[in-house]
Design an enzyme around this catalytic site. Structure first.
Site, mmCIF file in Angstrom:
data_model
loop_
_atom_site.group_PDB
_atom_site.id
_atom_site.type_symbol
_atom_site.label_atom_id
_atom_site.label_comp_id
_atom_site.label_asym_id
_atom_site.label_seq_id
_atom_site.Cartn_x
_atom_site.Cartn_y
_atom_site.Cartn_z
ATOM 1 N N CYS A 102 33.624 36.597 45.909
ATOM 2 C CA CYS A 102 34.814 37.254 46.444
ATOM 3 C C CYS A 102 34.396 38.082 47.666
ATOM 4 O O CYS A 102 33.452 38.875 47.581
ATOM 5 C CB CYS A 102 35.415 38.168 45.373
ATOM 6 S SG CYS A 102 36.721 39.241 46.000
ATOM 7 N N CYS A 152 34.917 42.121 46.768
ATOM 8 C CA CYS A 152 34.065 42.927 45.880
ATOM 9 C C CYS A 152 32.762 42.236 45.504
ATOM 10 O O CYS A 152 31.981 42.773 44.742
ATOM 11 C CB CYS A 152 34.839 43.301 44.621
ATOM 12 S SG CYS A 152 35.063 41.909 43.486
ATOM 13 N N CYS A 196 40.996 37.494 42.460
ATOM 14 C CA CYS A 196 39.747 37.964 41.850
ATOM 15 C C CYS A 196 40.082 38.869 40.662
ATOM 16 O O CYS A 196 40.900 39.778 40.780
ATOM 17 C CB CYS A 196 38.963 38.723 42.918
ATOM 18 S SG CYS A 196 37.547 39.616 42.260
ATOM 19 N N CYS A 249 38.689 42.862 41.675
ATOM 20 C CA CYS A 249 39.314 43.737 42.688
ATOM 21 C C CYS A 249 40.781 43.376 42.934
ATOM 22 O O CYS A 249 41.469 44.081 43.666
ATOM 23 C CB CYS A 249 38.529 43.707 43.996
ATOM 24 S SG CYS A 249 38.694 42.159 44.908
ATOM 25 N N CYS A 285 42.900 25.957 45.534
ATOM 26 C CA CYS A 285 42.951 25.860 46.990
ATOM 27 C C CYS A 285 42.702 27.261 47.543
ATOM 28 O O CYS A 285 43.563 28.125 47.461
ATOM 29 C CB CYS A 285 44.339 25.335 47.370
ATOM 30 S SG CYS A 285 44.506 25.012 49.116
HETATM 31 ZN ZN LIG Z 1 36.982 40.713 44.178
#
Ligand SMILES: [Zn+2]
Length: 164
Positions: A82, A85, A130, A133, A153
């Site tokens: 991610c 984070c 995510c 976060c 996607c």
């Molecule tokens: Zn994250």
């Protein structure tokens, strides 16, 4: 008083209030809330951590242009994290070429993403973000390859690739 108008108003008002009740719980948030308290950052804190482009995607559920991300053609072995984070989200061996112009995966790392339904294009789509976060990553569709049949996607700007 105009009879037509009063009748129309009579129908319109209850209809509007029914619609309002119906649509209220489905409102799309600007971004999903973080599950971890330490990642519940303010807008300003996120803006200082991210590029304007990544901020637009991760925190405002934006979408990058198709074929604009270098990660679309990334075929090396590694892990996609991610960009908000740094939580690992996807392994390179679950990546496939979907031809859509966005990095696509058929399975995330277990527990790394969460989903919600959005109505941005009127038709309901399953948004995913995510799990740590709350940063928006992309949308998941049911036209992916086996064994899952899923196509995650993803926006390349919402990811950071870490070579193995
Ligand atoms: Zn994250």
């Amino acid at each position: 008083m105009n009879q037509f108008l009063s009748r129309r108003t009579f129908i319109l008002i209850p209809t509007m209030s029914i619609l309002k009740t119906f649509f209220k719980p489905m409102q799309v948030l600007a971004s999903s809330l973080a599950s971890k308290e330490e990642w519940n950052l303010s807008k300003e804190e996120w803006k200082s951590r991210l590029s304007p482009e990544s901020y637009y995607i991760l925190r405002e559920e934006g979408t990058e242009r198709a074929f604009s991300s270098e990660l679309n053609n990334e075929k090396r072995k590694g892990v996609f994290h991610c960009a908000g984070c740094d939580l690992p989200l996807f392994l390179s061996d679950k990546k496939f070429d979907s031809g859509t112009g966005w990095p696509s995966f058929w399975d995330p790392i277990q527990g790394s993403v969460e989903t919600k339904v959005d109505f941005k294009l009127i038709v309901p789509r399953t948004e995913y973000h995510c799990s740590r976060c709350g940063g928006h990553q992309g949308h998941v569709f049911n036209d992916g390859p086996l064994p899952t049949g899923k196509r995650y996607c993803n926006n390349g700007l919402a990811l950071r690739f870490v070579l193995d």
